[in-house]
Scaffold this motif. Structure first.
Motif, PDB file in Angstrom:
ATOM      1  N   ALA A 314       2.016   1.236  -0.624  1.00  0.00           N
ATOM      2  CA  ALA A 314       2.121   2.216  -1.713  1.00  0.00           C
ATOM      3  C   ALA A 314       0.862   3.063  -1.810  1.00  0.00           C
ATOM      4  CB  ALA A 314       2.399   1.509  -3.042  1.00  0.00           C
ATOM      5  N   ALA A 315       0.379   3.522  -0.661  1.00  0.00           N
ATOM      6  CA  ALA A 315      -0.845   4.320  -0.617  1.00  0.00           C
ATOM      7  C   ALA A 315      -0.623   5.691  -1.233  1.00  0.00           C
ATOM      8  CB  ALA A 315      -1.320   4.456   0.827  1.00  0.00           C
ATOM      9  N   GLU A 316      -1.446   6.022  -2.193  1.00  0.00           N
ATOM     10  CA  GLU A 316      -1.279   7.296  -2.885  1.00  0.00           C
ATOM     11  C   GLU A 316      -1.534   8.497  -1.974  1.00  0.00           C
ATOM     12  OE1 GLU A 316      -3.536   7.295  -6.454  1.00  0.00           O
ATOM     13  OE2 GLU A 316      -2.374   5.664  -7.356  1.00  0.00           O
ATOM     14  N   TYR A 317      -2.317   8.290  -0.935  1.00  0.00           N
ATOM     15  CA  TYR A 317      -2.648   9.402  -0.044  1.00  0.00           C
ATOM     16  C   TYR A 317      -1.812   9.439   1.225  1.00  0.00           C
ATOM     17  CZ  TYR A 317      -6.350  11.779  -2.471  1.00  0.00           C
ATOM     18  OH  TYR A 317      -7.024  12.565  -3.357  1.00  0.00           O
ATOM     19  N   SER A 318      -0.786   8.626   1.303  1.00  0.00           N
ATOM     20  CA  SER A 318       0.049   8.625   2.499  1.00  0.00           C
ATOM     21  C   SER A 318       0.721   9.970   2.718  1.00  0.00           C
ATOM     22  CB  SER A 318       1.104   7.520   2.407  1.00  0.00           C
ATOM     23  OG  SER A 318       1.942   7.711   1.282  1.00  0.00           O
TER      24      SER A 318
END
Length: 556
Positions: A314-318
């Motif tokens: 759940a990486a915000e910067y993906s």
């Protein structure tokens, strides 16, 4: 949280509310569609505005901002606002669940390109689009700009998109941030701030700082929410990660990309970028090691990038890396990891295939979500892999101690492969109260500190402290961000009216202590595409504000 603190990002997905405030209205709109914001035709009988309550995270800085907004609306428009302070965690939960109607928001450059100010924040369903703004024309412009290889054409598209979003006014653009700190004379000569530091001014280049006792003491103002480099997004996390890790690339003080772990910057001329712009080959230096002495390999980067893209992370910067072949489907949970176009060809060669060209891909690869990660440690320790003593990095310092709510200690990495820092230790103090931080600075417990908001002029006039002031412009813009799905801010005329009702110059002078630059647009000075005239039609003008409000169907 001080209003000048921005999360990365306060920024980012996911917004990340910058310790701010939200306008909460007594009446919600039934509107809930993805159509672009439209001008509302005034009705024959003007309606009163819904009851307005401004809720905010209760800090001294936020109270000052809330009181200024309250005063502006009352004085200029005859609109009464009730202020309702909230506990910080409750406030942030409220905003993250998108129950807000108006929030104080800041965005800072992740990489020095104007696309980063637009696609991440205003494209439909973008991770940081907490305005819920949706305009198909804007989306088409930005989608085409993101893959346009002709830089002149690309920047023209971005300029057109910027003007479009300013006209639609999903937020009131208020000011461009300027860092204002007190810096001890011993630190000043080697402190190197950039326009896109983390939480602490100059933190990208603490590795180049020299101090008489080889120890640097600074205030982080709060604990980082995570040190998982794949998942991090807040500025407080970045201040730590810049000390612990080195990526394939980095930025110099002028924000030019430089090779770090990579032996060179890929180009078409050196064979690092294919003719169609869709295959990148990264060559790694062979002498790079982790802090435990093991070699850093291309496999560490492959694992890190795929882990960052994994739905479970759940990486915000993906969202910055969805141009990688197979990444979008994998990130959405509909594709397989094996289909992601990232592959270590050998220990020192990493190949990445893109689904479409991305002119700024090298700059994106210089960011923290792509720093290398040790799979063996994550497998063995899980979430604790990113806490001391398990945290293994490849940067100049190691995190050796973390006492939550008190301090963090970084000590020099004895196995650092690059230029050895002169510092042996960096201490991050956790002092959220600006007055307490200033007192610690004056007691010689800190080498750098901010000052309480509103005291900047007095600080500059102080016989002793005035000479220790250090100011640096940031690639950061702040403003009041609307949720355009909720009344009355589903009405573009109302949003434009509010913009005209707020005196930004007085805000800078009285609230910001003369520090910062008033703005009516989103892209900041120092960034390609900045134009001081964009949004000038919606600068402070009370008569126009009242006219626009009436055109929107409301009376005051």
């Amino acid at each position: 949280m001080d209003p000048t603190r921005i999360s990365r990002r306060d920024f980012t997905k996911r917004m990340a509310v910058v310790g701010s405030g939200i306008m909460v209205f007594g009446v919600m709109s039934a509107c809930d569609n993805d159509e672009p914001a439209q001008t509302t035709t005034p009705t024959a009988t003007l309606q009163p505005l819904p009851a307005l309550k401004f809720q905010f995270s209760d800090t001294a800085g936020n109270r000052t901002i809330a009181q200024y907004l309250q005063g502006q609306m009352s004085q200029n428009m005859g609109i009464n606002i009730t202020l309702e302070p909230m506990e910080s965690a409750a406030f942030q939960k409220f905003v993250n669940e998108e129950n807000h109607t108006w929030a104080w928001f800041g965005w800072g450059a992740d990489y020095p390109d104007p696309e980063n100010f637009l696609d991440s924040v205003f494209m439909t369903k973008a991770g940081n689009n907490h305005t819920l703004y949706s305009n198909p024309q804007f989306d088409t412009l930005m989608t085409n700009a993101l893959k346009e290889l002709n830089n002149t054409t690309r920047l023209q598209m971005i300029d057109q998109a910027h003007r479009m979003v300013v006209e639609d006014m999903p937020m009131v653009f208020m000011f461009n941030r300027e860092r204002f700190n007190l810096v001890k004379p011993a630190l000043r000569p080697t402190l190197k701030p950039t326009g896109q530091d983390g939480q602490i001014m100059g933190d990208r280049f603490f590795r180049q700082v020299s101090m008489p006792n080889n120890i640097l003491r600074v205030n982080s103002s709060g604990d980082p929410p995570t040190l998982d480099t794949n998942a991090a997004s807040w500025a407080s996390s970045l201040s730590c990660l810049y000390q612990i890790y080195d990526g394939l690339f980095t930025f110099d003080q002028n924000l030019n990309v430089q090779a770090m772990v990579a032996s060179e910057i890929p180009t078409t001329a050196n064979g690092g970028i294919s003719a169609d712009g869709k295959t990148y080959t990264f060559k790694l230096k062979s002498n790079v090691t982790w802090s435990d002495g093991k070699p850093v390999t291309a496999q560490d980067f492959e694992y890190s990038i795929k882990r960052m893209l994994a739905p479970a992370t759940a990486a915000e910067y993906s969202f910055l890396y969805l141009a990688i072949a197979g990444a979008e489907a994998y990130n959405a949970g509909t594709g397989q990891e094996s289909a992601v176009g990232v592959k270590a060809l050998n220990a020192t060669t990493l190949e990445i295939k893109l689904a479409q060209p991305q002119p700024t891909f090298i700059s994106r690869m210089a960011l923290w979500p792509c720093y290398p990660v040790r799979k063996d440690i994550v497998d063995a320790k899980g979430a604790d892999a990113f806490l001391p003593p398990n945290l293994i990095g490849n940067g100049p310092f190691m995190l050796t101690e973390w006492v939550p709510l008190d301090h963090m200690t970084f000590k020099v990495n004895p196995n650092y492969w690059g230029t050895k820092p002169t510092l042996t230790e960096i201490r991050f103090r956790n002092i959220p109260d600006p007055q307490a931080s200033l007192a610690a600075y004056q007691n010689n417990e800190l080498d750098m500190s901010g000052v309480p908001v509103g005291t900047e002029k007095a600080t500059m006039a102080d016989a002793t402290l005035g000479a220790q002031v250090f100011r640096n412009a940031d690639l950061v813009t702040f403003g009041f961000q609307f949720n355009v799905k909720k009344a009355p801010f589903d009405n573009k005329k109302v949003r434009q009216a509010i913009s005209c009702a707020i005196d930004r110059d007085t805000f800078i002078n009285n609230v910001r202590g003369g520090v910062g630059r008033a703005t009516t647009s989103w892209i900041p000075p120092g960034m390609p595409g900045f134009d001081a005239n964009i949004g000038a039609d919606y600068k402070f003008n009370v008569a126009k504000a009242k006219q626009l409000l009436a055109e929107g169907g409301y009376k005051v």
